[in-house]
Design a protein around this motif. Structure first.
Motif, PDB file in Angstrom:
ATOM      1  N   LYS A  69       2.506   2.227  -3.350  1.00 21.73           N
ATOM      2  CA  LYS A  69       1.576   2.902  -4.250  1.00 21.73           C
ATOM      3  C   LYS A  69       1.309   4.344  -3.804  1.00 21.73           C
ATOM      4  O   LYS A  69       0.735   5.137  -4.538  1.00 21.73           O
ATOM      5  CB  LYS A  69       0.259   2.108  -4.318  1.00 21.73           C
ATOM      6  CG  LYS A  69      -0.685   2.582  -5.362  1.00 21.73           C
ATOM      7  CD  LYS A  69      -0.138   2.378  -6.758  1.00 21.73           C
ATOM      8  CE  LYS A  69      -1.174   2.734  -7.790  1.00 21.73           C
ATOM      9  NZ  LYS A  69      -0.712   2.576  -9.122  1.00 21.73           N
TER      10      LYS A  69
ATOM     11  N   ILE B  73       0.846  -1.200   0.000  1.00 20.59           N
ATOM     12  CA  ILE B  73       0.000   0.000   0.000  1.00 20.59           C
ATOM     13  C   ILE B  73       0.882   1.250   0.000  1.00 20.59           C
ATOM     14  O   ILE B  73       0.612   2.216  -0.721  1.00 20.59           O
ATOM     15  CB  ILE B  73      -0.963  -0.009   1.209  1.00 20.59           C
ATOM     16  CG1 ILE B  73      -2.026  -1.100   1.030  1.00 20.59           C
ATOM     17  CG2 ILE B  73      -1.611   1.360   1.412  1.00 20.59           C
ATOM     18  CD1 ILE B  73      -2.885  -1.339   2.259  1.00 20.59           C
TER      19      ILE B  73
ATOM     20  N   SER C 228      -3.823  -1.126  -4.627  1.00 16.87           N
ATOM     21  CA  SER C 228      -2.383  -0.873  -4.703  1.00 16.87           C
ATOM     22  C   SER C 228      -1.650  -1.854  -5.598  1.00 16.87           C
ATOM     23  O   SER C 228      -0.688  -1.480  -6.264  1.00 16.87           O
ATOM     24  CB  SER C 228      -1.760  -0.927  -3.304  1.00 16.87           C
ATOM     25  OG  SER C 228      -2.335   0.045  -2.478  1.00 16.87           O
TER      26      SER C 228
END
Length: 159
Positions: A49, A46, A91
């Motif tokens: 991203k 996560i 993500s």
């Protein structure tokens, strides 16, 4: 999450204790706990991203403010788990994969993401399409709308 953030903070400061933290604390914990290992890996993906601090942590702060008044703990835990799973799926998805929606709507968290093309493309075309997405989320009752993409969006947001 605390372990992930601690490692990230130590890395960002180029701390001499970062390698000691990873070898003496984090690695032994994730080796012995599959669930923790998965969560740390999910947070890392996560974060790569760019959604960890500006979206996930922000939403957890907002959620904390809401549940401080007494929401059911199990319902909150379930929704946070679903939110993290959705954000993780966003993500790691491949470009142009539209199977994971650009929004999450729960009882405690409602988020919309506006993906903006590179600024040059947005500026060359009609940037109102991006703004309209944000307005649509707001009109649909989403509490938070995040603008995400490859470039700086302060000009787009002010437009």
């Amino acid at each position: 999450m605390d372990l992930y953030v601690t490692g990230a903070l130590l890395d960002s400061q180029r701390s001499l204790v970062a390698s000691e933290f990873y070898s003496a604390v984090l690695q032994p914990l994730v080796q012995d706990d599959e669930k923790l290992s998965h969560l740390v890996s999910t947070c890392n993906e996560i974060d790569r991203k760019g959604y960890f601090y500006p979206v996930l942590v922000q939403q957890l702060i907002f959620l904390g403010e809401k549940v401080a008044v007494g929401a059911a703990r199990e319902r909150v835990h379930e929704e946070v788990s679903k939110f993290i799973a959705w954000l993780h799926a966003r993500s790691v998805r491949f470009d142009k994969d539209d199977t994971v929606p650009l929004f999450f709507r729960g009882n405690f968290i409602s988020v919309g993401i506006v993906l903006v093309a590179k600024w040059e493309k947005a500026a060359a075309g009609d940037a109102t399409v991006f703004a309209n997405s944000g307005v649509r989320y707001a009109n649909d009752g989403f509490e938070n709308v995040y603008v995400s993409g490859d470039t700086e969006y302060s000009q787009l947001i002010s437009d």
